[in-house]
Design a protein around this motif. Structure first.
Motif, PDB file in Angstrom:
ATOM      1  N   ASN A   1       0.823  -1.214   0.000  1.00  0.00           N
ATOM      2  CA  ASN A   1       0.000   0.000   0.000  1.00  0.00           C
ATOM      3  C   ASN A   1       0.860   1.269   0.000  1.00  0.00           C
ATOM      4  N   GLN A   2       2.161   1.056   0.273  1.00  0.00           N
ATOM      5  CA  GLN A   2       3.166   2.122   0.220  1.00  0.00           C
ATOM      6  C   GLN A   2       2.830   3.294   1.141  1.00  0.00           C
ATOM      7  N   THR A   3       2.349   2.972   2.336  1.00  0.00           N
ATOM      8  CA  THR A   3       2.092   3.984   3.345  1.00  0.00           C
ATOM      9  C   THR A   3       3.417   4.403   3.980  1.00  0.00           C
ATOM     10  N   PHE A   4       3.614   5.708   4.117  1.00  0.00           N
ATOM     11  CA  PHE A   4       4.855   6.218   4.714  1.00  0.00           C
ATOM     12  C   PHE A   4       4.868   5.871   6.201  1.00  0.00           C
ATOM     13  N   ARG A   5       5.991   5.334   6.688  1.00  0.00           N
ATOM     14  CA  ARG A   5       6.074   4.834   8.056  1.00  0.00           C
ATOM     15  C   ARG A   5       7.018   5.681   8.906  1.00  0.00           C
TER      16      ARG A   5
ATOM     17  N   LEU B   1       9.158  15.699   4.974  1.00  0.00           N
ATOM     18  CA  LEU B   1       8.728  14.831   3.884  1.00  0.00           C
ATOM     19  C   LEU B   1       8.805  15.543   2.541  1.00  0.00           C
ATOM     20  N   VAL B   2       8.492  16.830   2.536  1.00  0.00           N
ATOM     21  CA  VAL B   2       8.600  17.607   1.294  1.00  0.00           C
ATOM     22  C   VAL B   2      10.025  17.546   0.758  1.00  0.00           C
ATOM     23  N   ASP B   3      11.007  17.626   1.667  1.00  0.00           N
ATOM     24  CA  ASP B   3      12.415  17.557   1.256  1.00  0.00           C
ATOM     25  C   ASP B   3      12.783  16.183   0.696  1.00  0.00           C
ATOM     26  N   LEU B   4      12.077  15.134   1.178  1.00  0.00           N
ATOM     27  CA  LEU B   4      12.378  13.771   0.731  1.00  0.00           C
ATOM     28  C   LEU B   4      11.605  13.402  -0.541  1.00  0.00           C
ATOM     29  N   PHE B   5      10.484  14.077  -0.769  1.00  0.00           N
ATOM     30  CA  PHE B   5       9.601  13.743  -1.879  1.00  0.00           C
ATOM     31  C   PHE B   5       9.953  14.537  -3.139  1.00  0.00           C
ATOM     32  N   THR B   6       9.243  14.209  -4.208  1.00  0.00           N
ATOM     33  CA  THR B   6       9.440  14.859  -5.511  1.00  0.00           C
ATOM     34  C   THR B   6       8.190  15.679  -5.858  1.00  0.00           C
ATOM     35  N   PRO B   7       8.367  16.932  -6.314  1.00  0.00           N
ATOM     36  CA  PRO B   7       7.187  17.747  -6.658  1.00  0.00           C
ATOM     37  C   PRO B   7       6.469  17.217  -7.895  1.00  0.00           C
ATOM     38  N   TYR B   8       5.150  17.389  -7.936  1.00  0.00           N
ATOM     39  CA  TYR B   8       4.369  16.980  -9.097  1.00  0.00           C
ATOM     40  C   TYR B   8       3.307  18.032  -9.405  1.00  0.00           C
ATOM     41  N   VAL B   9       2.861  18.045 -10.650  1.00  0.00           N
ATOM     42  CA  VAL B   9       1.720  18.838 -11.107  1.00  0.00           C
ATOM     43  C   VAL B   9       0.873  17.928 -11.985  1.00  0.00           C
ATOM     44  N   THR B  10      -0.435  17.883 -11.729  1.00  0.00           N
ATOM     45  CA  THR B  10      -1.279  16.998 -12.517  1.00  0.00           C
ATOM     46  C   THR B  10      -2.675  17.602 -12.679  1.00  0.00           C
ATOM     47  N   GLU B  11      -3.436  17.020 -13.570  1.00  0.00           N
ATOM     48  CA  GLU B  11      -4.826  17.438 -13.797  1.00  0.00           C
ATOM     49  C   GLU B  11      -5.752  16.241 -13.582  1.00  0.00           C
ATOM     50  N   LEU B  12      -6.895  16.520 -12.966  1.00  0.00           N
ATOM     51  CA  LEU B  12      -7.883  15.470 -12.734  1.00  0.00           C
ATOM     52  C   LEU B  12      -9.241  15.947 -13.231  1.00  0.00           C
ATOM     53  N   ALA B  13      -9.952  15.062 -13.920  1.00  0.00           N
ATOM     54  CA  ALA B  13     -11.268  15.405 -14.441  1.00  0.00           C
ATOM     55  C   ALA B  13     -12.283  15.546 -13.307  1.00  0.00           C
ATOM     56  N   SER B  14     -13.400  16.167 -13.597  1.00  0.00           N
ATOM     57  CA  SER B  14     -14.415  16.440 -12.580  1.00  0.00           C
ATOM     58  C   SER B  14     -15.025  15.169 -11.995  1.00  0.00           C
ATOM     59  N   ASP B  15     -14.979  14.058 -12.768  1.00  0.00           N
ATOM     60  CA  ASP B  15     -15.567  12.811 -12.271  1.00  0.00           C
ATOM     61  C   ASP B  15     -14.536  11.906 -11.589  1.00  0.00           C
ATOM     62  N   GLU B  16     -13.357  12.461 -11.292  1.00  0.00           N
ATOM     63  CA  GLU B  16     -12.297  11.659 -10.647  1.00  0.00           C
ATOM     64  C   GLU B  16     -12.161  12.028  -9.166  1.00  0.00           C
ATOM     65  N   GLY B  17     -13.312  12.155  -8.516  1.00  0.00           N
ATOM     66  CA  GLY B  17     -13.319  12.527  -7.099  1.00  0.00           C
ATOM     67  C   GLY B  17     -12.604  11.520  -6.207  1.00  0.00           C
TER      68      GLY B  17
ATOM     69  N   VAL C   1      -3.826  20.259  -9.770  1.00  0.00           N
ATOM     70  CA  VAL C   1      -3.316  19.805  -8.470  1.00  0.00           C
ATOM     71  C   VAL C   1      -1.794  19.872  -8.452  1.00  0.00           C
ATOM     72  N   LYS C   2      -1.257  20.395  -7.346  1.00  0.00           N
ATOM     73  CA  LYS C   2       0.188  20.419  -7.138  1.00  0.00           C
ATOM     74  C   LYS C   2       0.503  19.773  -5.792  1.00  0.00           C
ATOM     75  N   GLY C   3       1.672  19.180  -5.700  1.00  0.00           N
ATOM     76  CA  GLY C   3       2.056  18.581  -4.425  1.00  0.00           C
ATOM     77  C   GLY C   3       3.385  17.867  -4.517  1.00  0.00           C
ATOM     78  N   TYR C   4       3.596  16.948  -3.570  1.00  0.00           N
ATOM     79  CA  TYR C   4       4.852  16.184  -3.490  1.00  0.00           C
ATOM     80  C   TYR C   4       4.506  14.713  -3.273  1.00  0.00           C
ATOM     81  N   VAL C   5       5.244  13.844  -3.952  1.00  0.00           N
ATOM     82  CA  VAL C   5       4.994  12.416  -3.862  1.00  0.00           C
ATOM     83  C   VAL C   5       6.303  11.691  -3.565  1.00  0.00           C
ATOM     84  N   HIS C   6       6.199  10.616  -2.800  1.00  0.00           N
ATOM     85  CA  HIS C   6       7.388   9.807  -2.537  1.00  0.00           C
ATOM     86  C   HIS C   6       7.845   9.200  -3.862  1.00  0.00           C
ATOM     87  N   PRO C   7       9.144   9.335  -4.189  1.00  0.00           N
ATOM     88  CA  PRO C   7       9.618   8.856  -5.504  1.00  0.00           C
ATOM     89  C   PRO C   7       9.407   7.370  -5.744  1.00  0.00           C
ATOM     90  N   ASN C   8       9.242   6.572  -4.660  1.00  0.00           N
ATOM     91  CA  ASN C   8       9.038   5.133  -4.835  1.00  0.00           C
ATOM     92  C   ASN C   8       7.567   4.722  -4.767  1.00  0.00           C
TER      93      ASN C   8
END
Length: 418
Positions: free
Chosen positions: A199-203, A360-376, A402-409
């Motif tokens: 599930n790749q939950t950060f521990r 965590l922001v320092d450990l993660f990688t920034p991302y930018v993405t788009e999500l459709a209105s039906d992708e709640g 949407v902007k944010g940071y994701v764990h590279p793995n």
């Protein structure tokens, strides 16, 4: 604890030797810790006897003159028990007991006794029992005159076999049985951990010296109900809870048994499987009692034990807890990169959450993405599993930006970082 003192608390006499490798300050701190351990075990310290020596007396731990002095004082003060601030051999326990006429235990046995009383889960109880048997086995020989030859007659008794040999065989059989049960438990935990990894939950794991406030911190960060009290080893059984960061991301937070100076090696070995949670953590929170004069020594003890467990300490935040207490000692300059706080202050808990998220922001990688209105559903999952810093509706494109940071793995990384 006052109630305990007034009822069936044993009257305890502490005995300690100061060797050349200990400063007066270290020696006094060790004795104070032994007194705190005695209180935790529901004993009442009535007096202490100390001696400076070049080396421990092989037969009786302290010298003959001091032993005579101890016997007189104990009789005058009607002591029930002697606790020695070191580890005794079987013959030393026998010699001291014969001379003093009361039970004699050492620091290791005291800690094992506390662990036995504090363990609540089946696994915790088994681990403590295994540690106790490991401690007892080499000391059985100190209780008798030596073993006769092993017999091979009817059953296993054989001619001339002593009860000592039967005891040793029983202990080894019980240890093998416990080991088998613990291996089954470890497999179960490994499966649970593997599921979390899928599930790749950060521990995040809480580590620290005993009574630094880890359980209190766990409760405040996760709103759980872990047992907390101002005692050494208040919590033994590991707890794992979900924690929500300010952005909405969910992480796993695990509490662990507190470390202590001269932690019995049998306990480190017995609890190794439980402490695997620390080894598999993505981030450590090293909780330190900010009010302790032994702050530096406690941090070094924790670091050394983590090293023994082969735990990577490169990703670790230092949490200087109990900063609301008066007359705080000075933190060495090279260690002033943590957060000073009180687990009892809501604003401090929020500051800690924010600090964890910044880390965590320092450990993660920034991302930018788009999500459709039906992708709640996807949007909600993204909020739980990444650090989402911005989400706005684009009227022209009819989608969420949407902007944010994701764990590279993380599995999300492959989708978000294309």
């Amino acid at each position: 604890m006052e109630h305990l003192k007034e009822t069936n608390a044993e009257r305890v006499f502490l005995v300690a030797c100061q060797l050349p490798n200990m400063t007066d300050e270290q020696f006094e701190a060790s004795l104070e810790e032994l007194e705190a351990l005695t209180l935790t075990a529901q004993g009442t310290v009535i007096d202490r006897l100390t001696q400076k020596r070049e080396a421990i007396e092989p037969a009786t731990y302290i010298g003959r003159g001091k032993l005579d002095e101890l016997a007189i004082k104990m009789e005058e003060q009607e002591a029930d028990l002697v606790i020695v601030n070191g580890e005794l051999s079987g013959s030393q326990v026998r010699n001291l007991t014969n001379r003093l006429g009361v039970r004699v235990i050492d620091r290791t046995q005291l800690i094992l006794d506390i662990f036995a009383g504090r363990a609540k889960s089946r696994e915790g109880k088994l681990q403590v029992e295994l540690a106790q048997l490991n401690y007892l086995l080499p000391r059985i020989v100190g209780q008798g005159q030596g073993l006769s030859r092993l017999g091979g007659g009817i059953g296993t008794r054989g001619p001339g076999e002593t009860k000592l040999e039967t005891d040793r065989r029983h202990i080894r059989k019980r240890m093998a049985d416990i080991d088998k049960q613990l291996k089954h438990t470890v497999k179960h935990r490994d499966r649970y951990r593997a599921r979390r990894e899928r599930n790749q939950t950060f521990r995040i794991a809480l580590v620290g010296y005993t009574n630094a406030g880890k359980s209190t911190l766990l409760n405040r960060l996760t709103a759980s109900d872990s047992y907390e009290e101002d005692l050494l080893f208040a919590t033994l059984d590991p707890m794992t809870r979900k924690m929500r960061l300010p952005s909405g991301m969910e992480v796993i937070l695990s509490d662990t048994v507190g470390f202590i100076n001269q932690l019995p090696t049998t306990l480190v070995a017995a609890f190794r499987s439980t402490l695997e949670e620390v080894k598999h953590a993505d981030l450590l929170l090293h909780v330190v009692d900010r009010s302790s004069e032994q702050l530096q020594a406690h941090m070094e003890t924790v670091s050394e034990l983590l090293h023994q467990l082969e735990v990577d300490q490169s990703q670790m935040l230092v949490v200087y807890n109990k900063a609301d207490k008066p007359n705080l000692p000075i933190i060495p300059v090279h260690q002033q990169n943590g957060i000073e706080m009180s687990a009892h202050k809501r604003e401090d808990i929020q500051r800690l959450r924010q600090m964890i998220e910044r880390t965590l922001v320092d450990l993660f990688t920034p991302y930018v993405t788009e999500l459709a209105s039906d992708e709640g559903n996807k949007l909600a999952k993204l909020r739980r599993e990444t650090i989402m810093t911005e989400m706005k509706w684009d009227e022209d494109r009819e989608c969420y930006q949407v902007k944010g940071y994701v764990h590279p793995n993380h599995a999300w990384a492959e989708q978000l970082l294309d």
